[in-house]
Scaffold this motif. Structure first.
Motif, short mmCIF file in Angstrom:
data_model
loop_
_atom_site.label_atom_id
_atom_site.label_comp_id
_atom_site.label_asym_id
_atom_site.label_seq_id
_atom_site.Cartn_x
_atom_site.Cartn_y
_atom_site.Cartn_z
N LYS A 184 36.03 33.53 35.63
CA LYS A 184 35.70 33.31 34.21
C LYS A 184 34.25 32.85 34.08
O LYS A 184 33.51 33.31 33.21
CB LYS A 184 36.66 32.27 33.62
N ALA A 185 33.86 31.94 34.97
CA ALA A 185 32.49 31.43 34.92
C ALA A 185 31.50 32.57 35.13
O ALA A 185 30.51 32.69 34.40
CB ALA A 185 32.28 30.34 35.95
N ASP B 71 31.33 34.68 32.17
CA ASP B 71 30.57 34.01 31.11
C ASP B 71 29.07 34.02 31.39
O ASP B 71 28.29 33.51 30.60
CB ASP B 71 31.03 32.55 30.96
N PRO C 153 41.23 30.51 41.15
CA PRO C 153 40.12 31.46 41.32
C PRO C 153 39.69 32.10 40.00
O PRO C 153 38.54 32.48 39.83
CB PRO C 153 40.70 32.50 42.28
N LEU C 154 40.63 32.16 39.07
CA LEU C 154 40.29 32.75 37.77
C LEU C 154 39.23 31.91 37.05
O LEU C 154 38.44 32.44 36.28
CB LEU C 154 41.55 32.88 36.90
N PHE C 155 39.22 30.59 37.30
CA PHE C 155 38.18 29.75 36.67
C PHE C 155 36.81 30.27 37.09
O PHE C 155 35.87 30.33 36.30
CB PHE C 155 38.28 28.28 37.11
#
Lengths: 673, 300, 141
Positions: free
Chosen positions: C55-56, C59, C50-52
């Motif tokens: 992160k997206a 960003d 879920p951190l991906f």
């Protein structure tokens, strides 16, 4: 987030493929290549007409050597197509093949944005930037070699499965042929004649059945189903359920210490059995007893007790006498075999055509399916080969054949696809009745006649000349005359442009086919995908029609999609050949996408252990701490543990967290904002 | 749907009360005998006829049918009815409005002028399907209610188009060769008889009779031939409009084609009434164009 | 954010066996869809931390699509189930931090569903276009 493991200075080479005009037609390849040169870490960028060609691959190898590259990016087609090619090229240049990353600018770009060249080019630049970001962080990996068990399994004992088993066994591989019913032979054994040669189906099939039975390399497991599958290519552990057959073979009798015992196929038990049931082999049109064989040519010639019907009176046990072949207390048995590769040949069933209410199958006596026709016209069938009307036993003089019955049907009731052999067998049916019944007229209601095979079109002309009537029009409905039980076939003759109402004595529905009932269960056990209509999905429709996306599992015959006997046998031979390759090589390389525990970060919480569907993870004591440990042989590289670890302590090789985050950052933070 | 599975707002329609009042009487009394109370749906209008209204202005059709549904909503009861045309209008509009918010808003816009709002809180049923539903009545309860079995009567069943079609939108399963009304007929002790092209139209519905009588009679004539060929004592249906076409149509056919069939036409509720012991007078069978007497002789 | 030149930035993280293959199939069939999504391939949606996704969004992504196999079809048995659970929970997190949870979508597209992939792409882009730029965008970089 995990830290990067290496700290060398990345030197990346980028190669952009034109793929003729496939890519260059909508993407400005030169612009993408020029753009790649501006990216961090990119040392060299180049473009070429066909990167997958030998000169294209040489460019990669040369650039690696000249520029001391640490990573390679090719922007071309899908990695699912050419990743292996370019990995080899990377290896040829002296770099570890896993230092390669592919940017898909064809399947997921130029082909789907054909009319938006600017946006497509921008997307291609992003894709290259994302790939370079990952390539900069790639590390050396070594594929794991595992030995391959020198045995194979074929699931399904129809003509496809039999052919695959014979080929594998004849190539020196121990082969388990698993068949759910009591005999091999499958659908082909139910057919009377085959088109266009008019060979007797049983006559050409029976010798093959005997070959399978006698072949020492084949362990024939009839009345057996696949229960569970574990492992992977080279090492599948398949658990089989040997259903209680109630009858033992001579070999089993010997094992039980019964001298000269076991079933000899004499049939004495049948004579005394008091229970009568419909015989599914004859589609319920003939009776069988509770102890039965499907038909005289079964292989193996061993009787079976239907325990759902058996009243356990014991008369058969008495009749069997000293052979002691019948055991009414028999229970299902589970057995596990280890095989290197598997061929699925699970075949098809007839679509329940009664769902097409308008044709009245099961409501009207004289509407039958083509498979029922095969049994009725077959000399060994329930009527001794006399085609009769079920309502009164009379010989029909006017027979309508309804083609595309449930096939090519977009109403949502039938199947959208072409079942592919109905045109041809219906032509054959027309020929058979003309041959057998003087004065008969076959009326063939068709949409298109698809006679696509060798000598098929010629056969079509022959049937036209023999006097079959062809009416181009889909049958709207069929009405029964309640008195005569004749049928009125209503259709539009689209060539004459007028509706017709034709009275006939018998209607034969060329019903669509669908994957056999067990296909869904079996494919899930082996992890094979299926297409929307349930047929098993080949690895590539053109270039890998026998393979699946599960390494070591191959497809033969109709389970992959409708096909006739020659195509089934051909695919079976292909599948057998493909399945024998890993076995003969003796070992396979597994992609090294294993999970690894970064022990310094691991808190030993163990939450990942339950996430792993393969039981590859375990907690161990190490240097006084509890940490997770991966058993690489069990890990298949899905990364589910890595997606879950709260401490970011799992390093998924080739899909490591820093690599993926670099891709995300490269897309969203890099490039022209 | 209403809370009480045995109380319904009874939508009469036009043809039953005007041409065959026996159907109305039979529906109320026979239903009571099998445990269904039919209460008058006061203030109901024409359903309105799906062919006549629907082919000219759908919005009028929606709004009028919706108004009838709202009357039932105000009673807090599902609607039961005895006519396929009414079924097509009221069942289908109710179904459409429940599943199409846009349509429903449009209709409610119109209903607002008479201080009504379609809420979608009730269902619509043909009495015959309530009879067949084992959770409401069921074939067995019908059979148990019989005092005078119609033994020996050979009866052709006509389903009628608006009840069963379009098959995809209805909930009757096989709409090409259904058998459930036959089961209801058999429950009366009669013998349901299969005839060719059972699902063919009576000839009248969908505005055909109003638009082109000759064509309508042509269809009816074919139907009558198919029934005569298998030898029936009567034809039964569940739609007064079909009944009108078969009954009066036979007179018109005699004039046009010279063919005489003399097949009595009885609504299922009239048959049920006879079997439950109602007298021909109570059922006003003398209002039928085709003499019912020969049929009565056979069964009484 | 009244940037007239705004084009949505959408990232798709998709599994190798089903959705990536389905996307390839859409290409082979030349099914046309809008070009605003960039795909990252993982072996299984189960890999997706879920951190991906956070992160997206951090960003500046306007939308994130996660696409895997249909339930029961996962190449790794049940990775997609686990991914679906995580995405479900993550959606509530997104809501709590004031981000419309429609910006995160999980779909299931099999290897044989090229046409479906095209319609998913079209639909996701339409949704994000309707939602407009992510409110987190200005914090990116």
């Amino acid at each position: 987030m995990a830290e990067v493991k290496k700290n060398e200075e990345p030197r990346i080479g980028v190669f952009v493929c034109h793929c003729g005009t496939n890519i260059a037609g909508s993407i400005d390849v030169k612009a993408v290549m020029e753009y790649a040169r501006t990216l961090p870490n990119v040392i060299v960028a180049d473009d070429y007409q066909y990167m997958c060609s030998t000169p294209g691959q040489n460019k990669i190898a040369e650039a690696i050597a000249e520029q001391k590259l640490t990573g390679v990016v090719v922007a071309a087609c899908s990695p699912r197509l050419h990743e292996p090619t370019f990995r080899n090229a990377t290896k040829a240049g002296g770099l570890n093949p896993f230092r390669f990353e592919m940017a898909n600018i064809r399947e997921q770009n130029s082909w789907v944005h054909m009319h938006q060249p600017e946006e497509a080019t921008a997307k291609a630049k992003d894709a290259v930037r994302i790939a370079v970001a990952k390539a900069s962080l790639l590390e050396d990996l070594v594929p794991k070699s595992v030995p391959v068990e020198k045995a194979a399994m074929v699931v399904g004992g129809g003509v496809g499965g039999m052919q695959a088993a014979l080929d594998l066994a004849n190539a020196g591989i121990k082969t388990y042929l698993v068949e759910k019913s009591p005999t091999i032979g499958g659908r082909m054994s139910q057919l009377d004649k085959t088109f266009p040669t008019l060979d007797c189906s049983q006559c050409i099939l029976t010798p093959k059945m005997v070959d399978v039975y006698r072949n020492e390399g084949i362990e024939l497991l009839t009345y057996t189903e696949v229960e569970a599958v574990e492992g992977y290519i080279g090492n599948f552990d398949v658990t089989l359920r040997k259903k209680a057959r109630g009858v033992i073979t001579p070999a089993e009798a010997e094992a039980r210490g019964i001298v000269g015992g076991g079933c000899t196929g004499c049939g004495d038990c049948v004579d005394v059995c008091p229970v009568i049931k419909p015989n599914p082999f004859e589609l319920g049109m003939a009776p069988r007893k509770a102890v039965y064989i499907y038909h005289p040519q079964v292989s193996p010639l061993i009787y079976t007790v239907d325990f759902d019907a058996c009243v356990k009176c014991g008369l058969c046990v008495e009749a069997c006498g000293e052979k002691k072949a019948i055991d009414l207390e028999m229970k299902d048995e589970l057995m596990t075999v280890k095989v290197g590769t598997v061929v699925l040949a699970t075949g098809y069933d007839i679509f329940p055509i009664e769902k097409k209410f308008e044709w009245g199958y099961k409501n009207y006596d004289n509407v039958i399916t083509s498979l029922e026709f095969e049994r009725l016209i077959c000399a060994s069938g329930p009527t001794g080969g006399h085609l009769i009307r079920p309502s009164d036993g009379a010989t029909p003089k006017r027979v309508a054949f309804v083609l595309c019955a449930g096939s090519r049907d977009n109403t949502g009731v039938g199947k959208p696809y072409c079942s592919r052999f109905c045109c041809m067998y219906s032509l054959k049916h027309a020929h058979q009745i003309i041959e057998k019944i003087p004065g008969v007229v076959p009326y063939i209601f068709y949409m298109d006649i698809r006679s696509f095979g060798k000598m098929y079109e010629e056969f079509y002309y022959r049937i036209q000349d023999e006097g079959a009537k062809f009416i181009r029009g889909r049958v709207a409905n069929i009405l029964e005359d309640p008195v005569t039980k004749n049928l009125h076939v209503n259709a539009e003759d689209t060539l004459l442009g007028r509706p017709i109402d034709m009275e006939v004595d018998l209607v034969v529905l060329a019903a669509a086919i669908e994957p056999s009932a067990e296909t869904e269960k079996t494919r899930r056990l082996f992890g094979v995908s299926c297409s929307q209509d349930g047929w098993l999905l080949e690895a590539h429709p053109k270039l890998n029609p026998c393979g699946t996306t599960t390494a070591g599992v191959y497809l033969a015959g109709v389970c992959q999609g409708p096909k006739d006997i020659p195509d089934t046998v051909a695919q079976a031979e292909g599948a057998a050949s493909a399945a024998s390759i890993p076995i003969h090589r003796g070992e396979v390389e597994l992609e090294p996408y294993f999970a690894q525990c970064m022990e310094e970060k691991c808190a030993g919480c163990g939450l990942c252990v339950n996430q792993c569907p393969y039981g590859a993870l375990a907690l161990v004591e190490k240097d006084g701490r509890t940490v997770m440990q991966v058993t690489e042989a069990k890990c298949k590289g899905c990364g589910t543990c890595g997606g879950f670890c709260p401490g970011g302590a799992i390093w998924m090789q080739h899909f490591a967290t820093p690599q993926i985050v670099a891709q995300i950052d490269a897309f969203l933070l890099g490039g022209e904002q | 749907m209403s809370k009480n599975k045995h109380q319904y707002a009874f939508f009469l329609g036009c043809i039953a009360p005007n041409r065959y009042p026996g159907i109305e009487a039979a529906a109320i009394r026979t239903s009571k005998n099998v445990g269904i109370d039919l209460l008058p749906l006061k203030g109901a209008s024409c359903c309105p006829a799906p062919g006549a209204f629907g082919s000219i202005d759908l919005n009028v059709w929606y709004a009028m049918a919706a108004r009838n549904v709202v009357l039932a909503e105000q009673m807090g009861m599902d609607i039961a009815l005895v006519c396929n045309g009414c079924y097509k209008s009221i069942w289908e509009v109710n179904h459409k409005l429940k599943h199409n918010d846009e349509l429903r808003d449009g209709v409610n816009e119109v209903l607002k002028e008479i201080d009504m709002e379609f809420k979608g809180s009730v269902d619509v049923w043909h009495l015959a399907e309530l009879y067949y539903d084992p959770e409401i009545v069921g074939v067995k309860k019908i059979a148990d209610s019989i005092k005078r079995p119609l033994t020996g009567a050979r009866i052709a069943v006509h389903y009628g188009c608006h009840l069963m079609k379009p098959g995809k939108e209805r909930h009757f399963g096989d709409t090409e060769n259904p058998m459930w009304i036959e089961e209801l007929v058999a429950a009366l002790g009669a013998e349901p008889v299969q005839y060719r092209n059972k699902m063919q139209c009576c000839g009248a519905g969908g505005g055909v009779r109003g638009y082109d009588l000759a064509h309508a009679l042509d269809i009816t004539n074919e139907k009558m031939i198919n029934m005569r060929d298998v030898g029936v004592d009567a034809v039964t249906e569940v739609c007064p409009f079909c009944q009108l076409q078969f009954d009066r149509g036979q007179i018109e056919i005699k004039e046009k084609f010279g063919a005489e069939y003399g097949i009595p036409v009885l609504h299922y509720n009239e048959l049920l009434g006879l079997a439950q012991g109602m007298s021909p007078d109570e059922l006003a069978l003398d209002l039928h164009a085709i003499d019912v007497e020969p049929f009565l002789k056979k069964i009484l | 954010m009244a940037d007239e030149n705004w084009k949505p930035k959408i990232i798709a993280i998709i599994c190798n066996w089903c959705s990536y293959a389905g996307a390839d199939l859409a290409g082979g069939a030349r099914i046309q869809y809008p070009p605003d999504i960039r795909a990252i391939r993982v072996m299984c949606t189960g890999r997706i931390d879920p951190l991906f996704i956070l992160k997206a969004f951090q960003d500046g992504a306007d939308g994130v699509l996660v696409s895997g196999c249909h339930f029961g079809d996962c190449h790794y048995l049940e990775g997609n189930f686990k991914a679906a659970k995580r995405m479900f929970l993550l959606k509530s997190v997104l809501k709590n931090i004031g981000l419309d949870d429609k910006r995160l979508r999980m779909t299931f597209v099999s290897a044989s569903e090229g046409a479906k992939w095209g319609s998913v792409m079209t639909d996701v882009i339409k949704t994000i276009n309707e939602l407009g730029p992510s409110p987190l965008k200005e914090f990116a970089r």
